[in-house]
Motif scaffolding. Structure first.
Motif, mmCIF file in Angstrom:
data_model
loop_
_atom_site.group_PDB
_atom_site.id
_atom_site.type_symbol
_atom_site.label_atom_id
_atom_site.label_comp_id
_atom_site.label_asym_id
_atom_site.label_seq_id
_atom_site.Cartn_x
_atom_site.Cartn_y
_atom_site.Cartn_z
ATOM 1 N N ASP B 199 7.910 3.187 9.101
ATOM 2 C CA ASP B 199 6.821 3.791 8.436
ATOM 3 C C ASP B 199 5.838 2.775 7.930
ATOM 4 O O ASP B 199 4.517 2.925 7.800
ATOM 5 C CB ASP B 199 7.539 4.285 7.126
ATOM 6 C CG ASP B 199 8.296 5.453 7.477
ATOM 7 O OD1 ASP B 199 8.147 5.912 8.594
ATOM 8 O OD2 ASP B 199 9.350 5.482 6.663
ATOM 9 N N TYR B 200 6.673 1.586 7.702
ATOM 10 C CA TYR B 200 5.593 0.216 7.161
ATOM 11 C C TYR B 200 4.582 -0.079 8.308
ATOM 12 O O TYR B 200 3.346 -0.478 8.025
ATOM 13 C CB TYR B 200 6.261 -0.856 6.630
ATOM 14 C CG TYR B 200 7.118 -0.258 5.373
ATOM 15 C CD1 TYR B 200 6.973 0.696 4.651
ATOM 16 C CD2 TYR B 200 8.150 -1.603 5.168
ATOM 17 C CE1 TYR B 200 7.913 1.026 3.504
ATOM 18 C CE2 TYR B 200 9.007 -1.159 4.011
ATOM 19 C CZ TYR B 200 9.125 0.187 3.138
ATOM 20 O OH TYR B 200 9.654 0.442 2.230
ATOM 21 N N ASN B 202 3.457 1.862 10.631
ATOM 22 C CA ASN B 202 2.544 3.049 10.962
ATOM 23 C C ASN B 202 1.455 2.824 9.836
ATOM 24 O O ASN B 202 0.405 2.881 9.974
ATOM 25 C CB ASN B 202 3.164 4.335 10.709
ATOM 26 C CG ASN B 202 3.845 4.552 12.068
ATOM 27 O OD1 ASN B 202 3.877 4.158 13.008
ATOM 28 N ND2 ASN B 202 4.792 5.889 11.618
ATOM 29 N N VAL B 203 1.745 2.350 8.510
ATOM 30 C CA VAL B 203 0.938 2.167 7.536
ATOM 31 C C VAL B 203 0.041 1.203 7.791
ATOM 32 O O VAL B 203 -1.436 1.152 7.824
ATOM 33 C CB VAL B 203 1.486 1.950 6.243
ATOM 34 C CG1 VAL B 203 0.380 1.607 4.920
ATOM 35 C CG2 VAL B 203 2.218 3.057 5.595
ATOM 36 N N ALA B 205 -0.798 -0.088 10.748
ATOM 37 C CA ALA B 205 -1.542 0.385 11.954
ATOM 38 C C ALA B 205 -2.867 1.283 11.638
ATOM 39 O O ALA B 205 -3.761 1.016 11.931
ATOM 40 C CB ALA B 205 -0.727 1.167 13.040
ATOM 41 N N VAL B 206 -2.433 2.300 10.482
ATOM 42 C CA VAL B 206 -3.490 3.060 10.148
ATOM 43 C C VAL B 206 -4.609 2.377 9.243
ATOM 44 O O VAL B 206 -5.863 2.630 9.317
ATOM 45 C CB VAL B 206 -2.875 4.325 9.312
ATOM 46 C CG1 VAL B 206 -4.213 5.226 8.528
ATOM 47 C CG2 VAL B 206 -2.205 5.161 10.171
ATOM 48 N N VAL B 207 -4.036 1.497 8.403
ATOM 49 C CA VAL B 207 -4.871 0.692 7.550
ATOM 50 C C VAL B 207 -5.604 -0.505 8.504
ATOM 51 O O VAL B 207 -6.689 -1.023 8.083
ATOM 52 C CB VAL B 207 -4.350 0.083 6.485
ATOM 53 C CG1 VAL B 207 -5.173 -0.805 5.581
ATOM 54 C CG2 VAL B 207 -3.646 1.075 5.540
ATOM 55 N N GLN B 208 -5.204 -0.740 9.679
ATOM 56 C CA GLN B 208 -5.694 -1.711 10.641
ATOM 57 C C GLN B 208 -5.629 -3.110 10.146
ATOM 58 O O GLN B 208 -6.627 -3.800 10.354
ATOM 59 C CB GLN B 208 -7.125 -1.522 10.877
ATOM 60 C CG GLN B 208 -7.129 -0.119 12.066
ATOM 61 C CD GLN B 208 -8.569 0.130 12.500
ATOM 62 O OE1 GLN B 208 -9.404 -0.112 11.787
ATOM 63 N NE2 GLN B 208 -8.675 0.755 13.696
ATOM 64 N N LEU B 209 -4.456 -3.460 9.683
ATOM 65 C CA LEU B 209 -4.220 -4.849 9.331
ATOM 66 C C LEU B 209 -4.173 -5.635 10.412
ATOM 67 O O LEU B 209 -3.654 -5.251 11.608
ATOM 68 C CB LEU B 209 -2.891 -4.959 8.379
ATOM 69 C CG LEU B 209 -2.573 -4.360 7.068
ATOM 70 C CD1 LEU B 209 -1.479 -4.581 6.429
ATOM 71 C CD2 LEU B 209 -3.821 -4.832 6.174
ATOM 72 N N ASN B 210 -4.840 -7.036 10.476
ATOM 73 C CA ASN B 210 -4.817 -7.837 11.474
ATOM 74 C C ASN B 210 -3.455 -8.505 11.601
ATOM 75 O O ASN B 210 -2.526 -8.603 10.583
ATOM 76 C CB ASN B 210 -5.955 -8.748 11.523
ATOM 77 C CG ASN B 210 -5.850 -9.949 10.402
ATOM 78 O OD1 ASN B 210 -4.958 -10.305 9.941
ATOM 79 N ND2 ASN B 210 -7.074 -10.008 9.919
ATOM 80 N N GLU B 213 -2.647 -10.633 8.437
ATOM 81 C CA GLU B 213 -2.297 -9.728 7.230
ATOM 82 C C GLU B 213 -0.975 -9.196 7.390
ATOM 83 O O GLU B 213 -0.430 -8.981 6.505
ATOM 84 C CB GLU B 213 -3.695 -8.846 7.108
ATOM 85 C CG GLU B 213 -4.812 -9.585 6.758
ATOM 86 C CD GLU B 213 -5.938 -8.479 6.944
ATOM 87 O OE1 GLU B 213 -6.871 -8.354 5.943
ATOM 88 O OE2 GLU B 213 -6.012 -7.694 7.583
ATOM 89 N N LYS B 217 1.385 -9.445 4.565
ATOM 90 C CA LYS B 217 1.672 -8.415 3.469
ATOM 91 C C LYS B 217 2.696 -7.476 3.791
ATOM 92 O O LYS B 217 2.974 -6.587 2.778
ATOM 93 C CB LYS B 217 0.341 -7.635 3.300
ATOM 94 C CG LYS B 217 -0.750 -8.526 2.784
ATOM 95 C CD LYS B 217 -2.169 -7.647 2.919
ATOM 96 C CE LYS B 217 -3.246 -8.656 2.086
ATOM 97 N NZ LYS B 217 -4.751 -7.979 2.209
ATOM 98 N N ILE B 218 3.058 -7.521 5.131
ATOM 99 C CA ILE B 218 4.217 -6.434 5.297
ATOM 100 C C ILE B 218 5.419 -7.128 5.554
ATOM 101 O O ILE B 218 6.720 -7.109 4.994
ATOM 102 C CB ILE B 218 3.732 -5.491 6.347
ATOM 103 C CG1 ILE B 218 2.358 -4.740 6.320
ATOM 104 C CG2 ILE B 218 4.753 -4.282 6.780
ATOM 105 C CD1 ILE B 218 2.286 -3.555 5.386
ATOM 106 N N ALA B 222 8.674 -7.361 3.362
ATOM 107 C CA ALA B 222 9.644 -6.306 3.925
ATOM 108 C C ALA B 222 10.990 -7.033 4.202
ATOM 109 O O ALA B 222 12.087 -6.445 3.961
ATOM 110 C CB ALA B 222 9.288 -5.615 4.786
#
Lengths: 263, 302
Positions: B199-200, B202-203, B205-210, B213, B217-218, B222
C-alpha cells in the motif's frame, strides 16, 4: 468523445508455467464528470481493472487512454482512494495530504498556496479539525475521509475509488457515501469506483458496470441509472427506477452469474 | 433533563436510551482527568513497584556476598573491601597521572569514543546495505549468503587481521566494533524494507515520489521499527566486543583497565570496573530504545 477509455484490455497473470487469464477484452468508455461503478463478485478482477487504470499494474494487451493519451504508469492524474485508506502512520493527517500536494503543485503553487490548498481539501471532507492527529488516533471513517482528501488534493482527472467504504460499519458507510455524492455534485469529478454493494452502486452511480465471474472475467452488462441528482437516500428507497435498477443488478449477480464458490 | 427523573419508573424504555447516548457523547468529547495529586501518587506507586524489588534483591545479594567472602583467605574480596580498596577510584575518576595511570572516567571515555565511532559507521553502512538487500532481489541473492557466513565470525577473530591491516590499535578496535555491530543492523533493516506494505509503495507511486524521496519519506519511516531493533542489538554487541578488544590492544580503555588490574592483582578494581561496564551497557541499550521509541512513534502501531 471518451474521456477515459479502456481499450481491449486483457490481463494474464503468469506464475511459473501456470497462467491465469483474469480479465478478457475489457472495453469501457467513461465521459467527463461521470460516476461509474464496477460491481462483481470477489475475485472477478475488479481491483485488477482499477489497478490497470491507476497504472499500478500493466495490461497484458490493450491499454488505457485518458484524454486520448495512453497511460501505463501511476500518476496523480488518476488518484486512488485505497480500500484500507493507506495513510502513512508516521505522518499527521495534514502531512498525509500535503505529501501529494507538495509533489503535484511543486512548481505551480507557492508554499502558502499549497498550505491553503491542503487545508481547503481537508475542509471539503470535514477533517480540518483533526489536521494534527495521526492516523491511528482517528476512526476508520475519518481515515477514509483523509484518504479522499489526499486524492482530491492532487486534482485528479479521474478519481479511482477501490471499495472505499468496504471496511466501514453501515452507518459510517452511509454517511461517507453521502459525502462522496455531495463532493461529486460540487466538484464534478470523473469517478470510477469498485464496489460489491448493490445499494451503494445504484445510489452513487450514473452507470453500473457488471462483471462476470473470473477467470477471464469480462463486462457482462452496463446499466444506466437514470435517477436525477441530487439523490436522497430516504426518498430513493421507494422510487420505482431505483428499485428496478437494484433488481437488475441483483438478478445479474445472483441469478445469471452466481458466485460458484460462494461461502 | 428533568423528564427522565419524573418518568423514571413509568417509562423505563426511554430513560436508558436517552441517558446512555448523553453519557456516551460526554465521555468521548472530554475524557475525565484525575486530579493532579492523585496522579502523582499513582505515578510514585508505579515507580516504587518497579524500583523496590530489584533494590531488595541487590541488598540480599550484597549480604550473601559479604558473608561468603568475609572470612580470611577467600579468593575474592567482600563488597566492603571492594569499596574501601577502590574509594579513591570512585571519588576521583578524573585524575590523570600520565601514561596509563588515569581515572576511570578517562578509561570509560576512551572506550565510549571507540564504540561511538565504530557504531556510527556501522549504523550508516548497515542501514545503507540493509536497504540495498531489502530492495534489490539480486543484491540479496548475491550478498545475503556471504553476510550469513561473515556474521558468525566472533568479534575477536577479526582483531589480528585488522591489526595487520591498520598497524595500530585504535583503528583496529574501531574496526572490531564496526564489524561486530553491523550485521544485525544490515539484517534487520533488510527485513524492515522487505516488509514495507505494498500500500505504501502504491501511495508513493501515485504521488510519484522520486527514489530519493521514497527512501527518505517512505522506506526509512516504514522500516524504522526494524532498523531500531537492529541498532539496539548492535549497540549491545559493540559494548560486549570493546572490552575484549581493549584487553588485547592495550593503552587506555576500560578493557585494558580490567586487564591491568588483573595483572596487578587488584581484584577490587576489576569488580568496580565490571560494575561500570554493566551500568554503561544498560544505559546505552536504554538510550537507543528511547531514541527508537521517539522516532518510530506512530509507525509501530498501524
Amino acid at each position: 468523445m471518451a474521456y477515459l477509455k479502456l481499450d481491449h484490455v486483457d490481463k494474464v497473470f503468469t506464475r511459473g508455467a501456470a497462467t491465469t487469464e483474469v480479465l478478457k477484452d475489457i472495453n469501457l468508455t467513461i465521459e467527463k464528470g461521470e460516476y461509474v461503478s464496477i460491481i462483481g463478485h470477489s475475485g472477478c478482477g475488479k481491483s485488477t481493472m482499477l489497478n490497470i487504470v491507476a497504472g499500478l499494474t500493466t495490461a497484458t494487451t490493450g491499454g488505457v487512454l485518458l484524454e486520448e493519451r495512453e497511460v501505463n504508469s501511476p500518476g496523480p492524474d488518476r488518484a486512488v482512494v485505497f480500500q484500507n485508506h493507506s495513510l502513512l502512520p508516521w505522518l499527521t493527517v495534514y502531512e498525509n495530504v500535503r505529501l501529494g500536494v507538495d509533489k503535484v503543485f511543486a512548481k505551480t503553487k507557492t508554499r502558502a498556496e499549497r498550505d491553503a490548498w491542503t487545508m481547503h481539501n481537508l475542509n471539503l471532507v470535514q477533517m480540518a479539525h483533526a489536521k494534527d492527529k495521526r492516523p491511528n488516533e482517528i476512526s476508520g471513517g475519518m481515515k477514509q475521509r483523509v484518504g479522499i482528501a489526499r486524492a482530491l488534493a492532487m486534482e485528479p482527472k479521474v478519481l479511482l475509488l477501490d471499495e472505499p467504504f468496504g471496511a466501514l460499519d453501515a452507518l459510517t458507510r452511509a454517511h461517507l457515501q453521502d459525502s462522496v455524492m455531495a463532493l461529486h455534485q460540487k466538484l464534478g469529478n470523473t469517478i470510477l469506483m469498485i464496489t460489491h454493494d448493490v445499494d451503494e452502486a445504484v445510489l452513487l452511480s450514473d452507470r453500473i458496470v457488471m462483471m462476470t465471474n473470473g477467470p477471464s472475467a469480462h463486462i457482462g452488462e452496463v446499466l444506466e441509472v437514470a435517477l436525477p441528482r441530487p439523490r436522497k437516500r430516504l426518498e430513493l428507497a421507494t422510487n420505482p427506477t431505483y428499485v428496478k435498477c437494484r433488481q437488475r443488478v441483483l438478478e445479474f449477480l445472483y441469478e445469471r452469474h452466481r458466485f460458484v464458490e460462494a461461502a | 433533563m428533568s423528564m427522565p427523573a419524573l418518568t423514571n419508573d413509568s417509562v423505563p424504555k426511554v430513560v436508558p436510551t436517552a441517558s446512555a447516548s448523553a453519557t456516551a457523547s460526554v465521555v468521548t468529547m472530554t475524557p475525565k482527568q484525575p486530579p493532579k495529586a492523585e496522579r502523582y501518587v499513582k505515578m510514585a506507586r508505579e515507580a516504587a513497584v518497579r524500583v523496590v524489588p530489584p533494590l531488595i534483591v541487590l541488598a540480599l545479594f550484597l549480604i550473601v556476598w559479604e558473608l561468603l567472602c568475609r572470612r580470611a583467605g577467600s579468593a575474592l574480596p567482600p563488597p566492603s573491601r571492594v569499596f574501601s580498596d577502590t574509594r579513591e577510584l570512585i571519588f576521583d575518576p578524573f585524575f590523570d597521572h600520565g601514561g596509563i595511570d588515569k581515572g576511570l572516567f578517562w578509561h570509560l571515555e576512551a572506550s565510549l569514543r571507540r564504540v561511538a565511532i565504530g557504531y556510527a559507521i556501522a549504523a550508516v553502512v548497515g542501514v545503507a546495505l540493509g536497504t540495498l538487500i531489502g530492495q534489490s532481489v539480486w543484491a540479496m541473492r548475491g550478498l545475503d549468503p556471504i553476510f550469513q557466513v561473515l556474521r558468525t565470525i566472533p568479534p575477536l577473530a577479526w582483531l589480528p587481521l585488522s591489526l595487520a591491516a591498520f598497524r595500530d590499535g585504535q583503528p583496529s578496535a574501531i574496526f572490531v566494533i564496526f564489524i561486530t555491530s553491523v550485521w544485525p543492523i544490515i539484517i534487520n533493516t533488510a527485513v524492515g524494507i522487505r516488509n514495507i506494505p505494498q500500500d505504501y509503495r502504491n501511495v508513493a507511486a501515485v504521488v510519484q515520489l522520486n527514489p530519493l524521496e521514497f527512501f527518505a519519506k517512505i522506506m526509512i519511516p516504514a522500516a524504522a521499527p526494524y532498523i531500531f531493533t537492529g541498532l539496539r542489538i548492535g549497540i549491545g554487541l559493540s559494548w560486549l566486543a570493546i572490552v575484549a578488544a581493549e584487553m588485547l590492544i592495550g593503552g587506555v580503555g576500560i578493557g585494558f583497565f580490567i586487564w591491568d588490574a588483573w595483572n596487578s592483582s587488584h581484584i577490587s578494581e576489576i569488580i568496580l570496573a565490571l560494575f561500570y561496564v554493566g551500568i554503561i551497557g544498560f544505559v546505552l541499550d536504554r538510550l537507543i530504545a528511547v531514541v527508537g521509541k521517539v522516532v518510530t512513534r506512530g509507525t509501530a502501531t498501524n
